[in-house]
Enzyme design. Structure first.
Site, PDB file in Angstrom:
ATOM      1  N   SER A  19      -6.066  -9.601   7.020  1.00  0.00           N
ATOM      2  CA  SER A  19      -5.459  -9.877   8.326  1.00  0.00           C
ATOM      3  C   SER A  19      -4.796 -11.241   8.404  1.00  0.00           C
ATOM      4  O   SER A  19      -4.884 -11.949   9.418  1.00  0.00           O
ATOM      5  CB  SER A  19      -6.509  -9.728   9.439  1.00  0.00           C
ATOM      6  OG  SER A  19      -7.074  -8.429   9.413  1.00  0.00           O
ATOM      7  N   LYS A  69       0.848  -1.199   0.000  1.00  0.00           N
ATOM      8  CA  LYS A  69       0.000   0.000   0.000  1.00  0.00           C
ATOM      9  C   LYS A  69       0.885   1.252   0.000  1.00  0.00           C
ATOM     10  O   LYS A  69       1.794   1.361  -0.814  1.00  0.00           O
ATOM     11  CB  LYS A  69      -0.974  -0.043   1.175  1.00  0.00           C
ATOM     12  CG  LYS A  69      -1.908  -1.260   1.124  1.00  0.00           C
ATOM     13  CD  LYS A  69      -3.053  -1.169   2.093  1.00  0.00           C
ATOM     14  CE  LYS A  69      -3.944  -2.393   1.967  1.00  0.00           C
ATOM     15  NZ  LYS A  69      -5.130  -2.310   2.845  1.00  0.00           N
ATOM     16  N   GLU A 112     -11.251 -11.146  -0.418  1.00  0.00           N
ATOM     17  CA  GLU A 112     -10.967 -10.307   0.746  1.00  0.00           C
ATOM     18  C   GLU A 112     -12.274  -9.766   1.318  1.00  0.00           C
ATOM     19  O   GLU A 112     -12.801  -8.763   0.812  1.00  0.00           O
ATOM     20  CB  GLU A 112     -10.060  -9.143   0.363  1.00  0.00           C
ATOM     21  CG  GLU A 112      -8.680  -9.559  -0.109  1.00  0.00           C
ATOM     22  CD  GLU A 112      -7.719  -8.385  -0.173  1.00  0.00           C
ATOM     23  OE1 GLU A 112      -6.626  -8.491   0.387  1.00  0.00           O
ATOM     24  OE2 GLU A 112      -8.075  -7.356  -0.774  1.00  0.00           O
ATOM     25  N   HIS A 117      -9.456  -3.656  -5.424  1.00  0.00           N
ATOM     26  CA  HIS A 117      -9.392  -3.671  -3.966  1.00  0.00           C
ATOM     27  C   HIS A 117     -10.515  -2.829  -3.383  1.00  0.00           C
ATOM     28  O   HIS A 117     -10.934  -1.828  -3.971  1.00  0.00           O
ATOM     29  CB  HIS A 117      -8.034  -3.135  -3.495  1.00  0.00           C
ATOM     30  CG  HIS A 117      -7.779  -3.361  -2.041  1.00  0.00           C
ATOM     31  ND1 HIS A 117      -8.282  -2.526  -1.066  1.00  0.00           N
ATOM     32  CD2 HIS A 117      -7.086  -4.335  -1.391  1.00  0.00           C
ATOM     33  CE1 HIS A 117      -7.911  -2.967   0.122  1.00  0.00           C
ATOM     34  NE2 HIS A 117      -7.182  -4.063  -0.040  1.00  0.00           N
TER      35      HIS A 117
END
Length: 259
Positions: free
Chosen positions: A213, A12, A167, A97
């Site tokens: 995570s 990121k 995700e 994303h």
């Protein structure tokens, strides 16, 4: 079906200087030089890609961009062109994303345009899909819609090259990942949706990885399922030693499952 396991990481905007990013990548390269049974890739901050490219030349670690413009060339001020990534030798692009969808208003149509552009240029799209807390009640319909719209107008041979990164939005950046049981259930659902929408061959070829995570503590349990082909790591991989530990968990599980 034989699918090579894959582990990726997105940095990121956490490492944004060439010096810090090169230090991270150099350590990662040294740690992972003997790992061959897992495909590894990294998405560095856009401004550091050229430095990463120099370090990873002639290695098995892939790299790419966290985003590209929907066209290769034109009046798209402030965007990153796939032409730049091609020149750097990159081979993957992260698309769809949740942060891009929410914070930058990326539509399914735009994501599809980018997926097609990536494939047309011989690269691998890592397509992120997933549900919010509110969408969990109708998750099958939601994921079906994402797959249909994001992968529209792509032939089956090209579809086989896509990596799906599941995700769940509600698990991104949280202290804990989704439970392994939940991950396994949804990965099986995605595999079945791919079979229904695009045929058995595509569903057997496409690799589906989990992101949200992921840590060295939970990676082993998450990966322990035939429909989970790897993991997509975030902040818990910012220490290269931890990232290697996650890779080793994936390698170990898939080696056992093949025995």
């Amino acid at each position: 079906m034989d699918r090579k396991p894959v582990v990726g990481i997105s940095l990121k905007l956490y490492l944004n200087t060439v010096e810090k990013t090169r230090a991270y990548v150099q350590q990662l390269k040294e740690l992972c030089q003997d790992i061959s049974n897992v495909e590894i890739f990294i998405f560095p901050s856009l401004g550091t890609i050229s430095g990463v490219a120099e370090l990873l030349e002639n290695t098995d670690i892939g790299y790419g961009a966290q985003n590209i413009a929907p066209v290769a060339n034109g009046a798209f001020t402030g965007e990153y062109s796939i032409e730049s990534l091609l020149e750097c030798g990159g081979s993957l692009v992260e698309l769809g994303h949740a942060e891009r969808r929410a914070n930058f208003n990326e539509t399914d149509a735009m994501i599809n345009q980018k997926v097609r552009l990536v494939l047309e240029n011989g690269m691998t799209p890592v397509l992120c899909i997933g549900e919010s807390i509110e969408q969990k009640e109708r998750i099958s319909d939601h994921l079906r819609q994402q797959l249909l719209s994001n992968l529209a107008a792509i032939d089956s041979v090209e579809l086989e090259k896509v990596i799906i990164a599941y995700e769940p939005i509600w698990s991104i950046g949280q202290p804990e990942a989704a439970s392994p049981k939940y991950v396994h259930t949804i990965h099986k659902m995605i595999r079945q949706l791919l079979n229904e929408l695009y045929g058995q061959k595509v569903s057997e070829k496409v690799r589906i990885i989990y992101g949200g995570s992921v840590s060295k503590e939970n990676a082993g349990a998450i990966i322990a399922n035939e429909n989970v082909d790897g993991v997509f790591v975030g902040r818990f991989g910012h220490d290269p030693v931890n990232f290697k530990a996650i890779i080793e968990e994936v390698a170990k599980d898939k080696l056992i499952s093949e025995s």
